[in-house]
Design a protein around this motif. Structure first.
Motif, PDB file in Angstrom:
ATOM      1  N   ALA A   1     -64.557  28.628  29.884  1.00 29.23           N
ATOM      2  CA  ALA A   1     -65.330  29.685  29.234  1.00 29.23           C
ATOM      3  C   ALA A   1     -65.034  31.043  29.869  1.00 29.23           C
ATOM      4  CB  ALA A   1     -66.820  29.378  29.316  1.00 29.23           C
ATOM      5  N   ALA A   2     -64.948  31.084  31.198  1.00 28.67           N
ATOM      6  CA  ALA A   2     -64.621  32.340  31.870  1.00 28.67           C
ATOM      7  C   ALA A   2     -63.202  32.777  31.539  1.00 28.67           C
ATOM      8  CB  ALA A   2     -64.783  32.180  33.385  1.00 28.67           C
ATOM      9  N   SER A   3     -62.293  31.819  31.454  1.00 24.95           N
ATOM     10  CA  SER A   3     -60.906  32.133  31.131  1.00 24.95           C
ATOM     11  C   SER A   3     -60.782  32.737  29.736  1.00 24.95           C
ATOM     12  CB  SER A   3     -60.053  30.871  31.232  1.00 24.95           C
ATOM     13  OG  SER A   3     -58.756  31.106  30.783  1.00 24.95           O
ATOM     14  N   ILE A   4     -61.495  32.165  28.782  1.00 24.66           N
ATOM     15  CA  ILE A   4     -61.465  32.690  27.422  1.00 24.66           C
ATOM     16  C   ILE A   4     -62.046  34.106  27.386  1.00 24.66           C
ATOM     17  CG2 ILE A   4     -62.505  32.422  25.126  1.00 24.66           C
ATOM     18  CD1 ILE A   4     -62.232  29.374  25.565  1.00 24.66           C
ATOM     19  N   SER A   5     -63.138  34.310  28.112  1.00 28.82           N
ATOM     20  CA  SER A   5     -63.763  35.627  28.142  1.00 28.82           C
ATOM     21  C   SER A   5     -62.847  36.676  28.768  1.00 28.82           C
ATOM     22  CB  SER A   5     -65.076  35.549  28.919  1.00 28.82           C
ATOM     23  OG  SER A   5     -65.641  36.815  29.060  1.00 28.82           O
ATOM     24  N   PHE A   6     -62.158  36.310  29.855  1.00 26.16           N
ATOM     25  CA  PHE A   6     -61.288  37.261  30.541  1.00 26.16           C
ATOM     26  C   PHE A   6     -59.968  37.497  29.810  1.00 26.16           C
ATOM     27  CE2 PHE A   6     -63.257  36.063  34.895  1.00 26.16           C
ATOM     28  CZ  PHE A   6     -64.331  36.879  34.637  1.00 26.16           C
ATOM     29  N   SER A   7     -59.517  36.537  28.998  1.00 25.24           N
ATOM     30  CA  SER A   7     -58.201  36.631  28.372  1.00 25.24           C
ATOM     31  C   SER A   7     -58.200  37.386  27.050  1.00 25.24           C
ATOM     32  CB  SER A   7     -57.642  35.223  28.149  1.00 25.24           C
ATOM     33  OG  SER A   7     -57.445  34.578  29.381  1.00 25.24           O
ATOM     34  N   ARG A   8     -59.298  37.995  26.670  1.00 20.56           N
ATOM     35  CA  ARG A   8     -59.333  38.742  25.416  1.00 20.56           C
ATOM     36  C   ARG A   8     -58.380  39.931  25.472  1.00 20.56           C
ATOM     37  NH1 ARG A   8     -65.740  38.480  24.961  1.00 20.56           N
ATOM     38  NH2 ARG A   8     -65.880  36.376  24.126  1.00 20.56           N
ATOM     39  N   SER A   9     -57.862  40.316  24.316  1.00 16.25           N
ATOM     40  CA  SER A   9     -56.845  41.366  24.261  1.00 16.25           C
ATOM     41  C   SER A   9     -57.371  42.741  24.667  1.00 16.25           C
ATOM     42  CB  SER A   9     -56.244  41.432  22.856  1.00 16.25           C
ATOM     43  OG  SER A   9     -57.248  41.744  21.917  1.00 16.25           O
TER      44      SER A   9
ATOM     45  N   ARG B   1     -59.313  43.404  27.119  1.00 19.40           N
ATOM     46  CA  ARG B   1     -59.531  43.461  28.573  1.00 19.40           C
ATOM     47  C   ARG B   1     -58.343  44.103  29.272  1.00 19.40           C
ATOM     48  NH1 ARG B   1     -64.905  42.046  29.490  1.00 19.40           N
ATOM     49  NH2 ARG B   1     -65.404  40.299  28.175  1.00 19.40           N
ATOM     50  N   ALA B   2     -58.564  44.523  30.496  1.00 21.71           N
ATOM     51  CA  ALA B   2     -57.490  45.109  31.301  1.00 21.71           C
ATOM     52  C   ALA B   2     -56.465  44.043  31.659  1.00 21.71           C
ATOM     53  CB  ALA B   2     -58.081  45.712  32.572  1.00 21.71           C
ATOM     54  N   GLY B   3     -55.265  44.460  31.990  1.00 17.68           N
ATOM     55  CA  GLY B   3     -54.182  43.524  32.284  1.00 17.68           C
ATOM     56  C   GLY B   3     -54.475  42.620  33.465  1.00 17.68           C
ATOM     57  N   TRP B   4     -55.066  43.176  34.524  1.00 14.30           N
ATOM     58  CA  TRP B   4     -55.343  42.351  35.692  1.00 14.30           C
ATOM     59  C   TRP B   4     -56.431  41.331  35.395  1.00 14.30           C
ATOM     60  CZ3 TRP B   4     -60.184  42.248  37.879  1.00 14.30           C
ATOM     61  CH2 TRP B   4     -61.053  43.262  37.530  1.00 14.30           C
ATOM     62  N   LEU B   5     -57.364  41.679  34.478  1.00  8.04           N
ATOM     63  CA  LEU B   5     -58.424  40.752  34.114  1.00  8.04           C
ATOM     64  C   LEU B   5     -57.878  39.632  33.232  1.00  8.04           C
ATOM     65  CD1 LEU B   5     -61.384  40.528  34.776  1.00  8.04           C
ATOM     66  CD2 LEU B   5     -61.911  41.786  32.723  1.00  8.04           C
ATOM     67  N   ARG B   6     -56.924  39.971  32.347  1.00  9.46           N
ATOM     68  CA  ARG B   6     -56.274  38.918  31.545  1.00  9.46           C
ATOM     69  C   ARG B   6     -55.467  37.984  32.428  1.00  9.46           C
ATOM     70  NH1 ARG B   6     -54.179  42.838  26.995  1.00  9.46           N
ATOM     71  NH2 ARG B   6     -53.174  43.531  28.873  1.00  9.46           N
ATOM     72  N   ALA B   7     -54.806  38.529  33.451  1.00  5.57           N
ATOM     73  CA  ALA B   7     -54.052  37.691  34.384  1.00  5.57           C
ATOM     74  C   ALA B   7     -54.995  36.763  35.153  1.00  5.57           C
ATOM     75  CB  ALA B   7     -53.258  38.559  35.349  1.00  5.57           C
TER      76      ALA B   7
ATOM     77  N   ARG C   1     -55.137  32.654  35.163  1.00 13.09           N
ATOM     78  CA  ARG C   1     -55.139  31.905  36.429  1.00 13.09           C
ATOM     79  C   ARG C   1     -56.343  30.979  36.521  1.00 13.09           C
ATOM     80  NH1 ARG C   1     -52.506  31.437  41.024  1.00 13.09           N
ATOM     81  NH2 ARG C   1     -53.577  31.461  43.000  1.00 13.09           N
ATOM     82  N   LEU C   2     -57.469  31.360  35.936  1.00 12.22           N
ATOM     83  CA  LEU C   2     -58.674  30.532  35.977  1.00 12.22           C
ATOM     84  C   LEU C   2     -58.630  29.364  35.010  1.00 12.22           C
ATOM     85  CD1 LEU C   2     -61.618  33.070  36.250  1.00 12.22           C
ATOM     86  CD2 LEU C   2     -60.755  31.541  38.008  1.00 12.22           C
ATOM     87  N   GLN C   3     -57.709  29.387  34.077  1.00 16.49           N
ATOM     88  CA  GLN C   3     -57.661  28.354  33.056  1.00 16.49           C
ATOM     89  C   GLN C   3     -57.440  26.982  33.693  1.00 16.49           C
ATOM     90  OE1 GLN C   3     -54.566  28.990  30.240  1.00 16.49           O
ATOM     91  NE2 GLN C   3     -55.617  27.871  28.642  1.00 16.49           N
ATOM     92  N   PRO C   4     -58.309  25.996  33.390  1.00 18.47           N
ATOM     93  CA  PRO C   4     -58.159  24.662  33.973  1.00 18.47           C
ATOM     94  C   PRO C   4     -56.859  24.000  33.536  1.00 18.47           C
ATOM     95  CG  PRO C   4     -60.269  24.874  32.864  1.00 18.47           C
ATOM     96  CD  PRO C   4     -59.485  26.090  32.546  1.00 18.47           C
ATOM     97  N   LYS C   5     -56.363  23.080  34.346  1.00 16.88           N
ATOM     98  CA  LYS C   5     -55.106  22.403  34.034  1.00 16.88           C
ATOM     99  C   LYS C   5     -55.193  21.617  32.728  1.00 16.88           C
ATOM    100  CE  LYS C   5     -52.936  21.763  38.476  1.00 16.88           C
ATOM    101  NZ  LYS C   5     -52.398  20.780  39.415  1.00 16.88           N
ATOM    102  N   GLN C   6     -56.354  21.023  32.454  1.00 16.23           N
ATOM    103  CA  GLN C   6     -56.501  20.238  31.238  1.00 16.23           C
ATOM    104  C   GLN C   6     -56.354  21.082  29.989  1.00 16.23           C
ATOM    105  OE1 GLN C   6     -58.629  20.169  33.770  1.00 16.23           O
ATOM    106  NE2 GLN C   6     -58.557  18.082  34.536  1.00 16.23           N
TER     107      GLN C   6
END
Length: 98
Positions: free
Chosen positions: A36-44, A46-52, A56-61
């Protein structure tokens, strides 16, 4: 000033320890929260460092990588054979020798 710094460092160490224990004891819940945090941070927008950070937070699964061994799609090949089950051995209680 140094006392405040000590309290901040100790608080960070305790927080990191609690998060590590939580991830170990409740992996499904923590993976859902990370996704959920990864989806929230990866929005277009958002700033580049926040998308990165979101990537990085995205779970392996959630990555769909065949090396994570989730075996949900069936593309990873066959599973290794399960270990042979051994029969349970009964307990024998003997009195102590005097």
């Amino acid at each position: 000033m140094s006392l405040l710094l000590q309290h901040v460092v100790i608080g960070l160490v305790v927080l990191i320890s609690v998060l590590a224990v939580f991830r170990k004891l409740a992996p499904q819940v923590s993976n859902r929260w990370l996704a959920a945090a990864s989806i929230s941070f990866s929005r277009s927008e958002r700033a580049g460092w926040l998308r990165a950070l979101g990537q990085r937070l995205q779970p392996k699964q959630a990555t769909g990588d065949c090396s994570d061994g989730c075996s949900t799609c069936g593309a990873c090949g066959t599973k290794p054979p399960a270990a042979a089950k051994t029969e349970a051995m009964p307990l024998e209680f003997r009195p102590r020798a005097k």
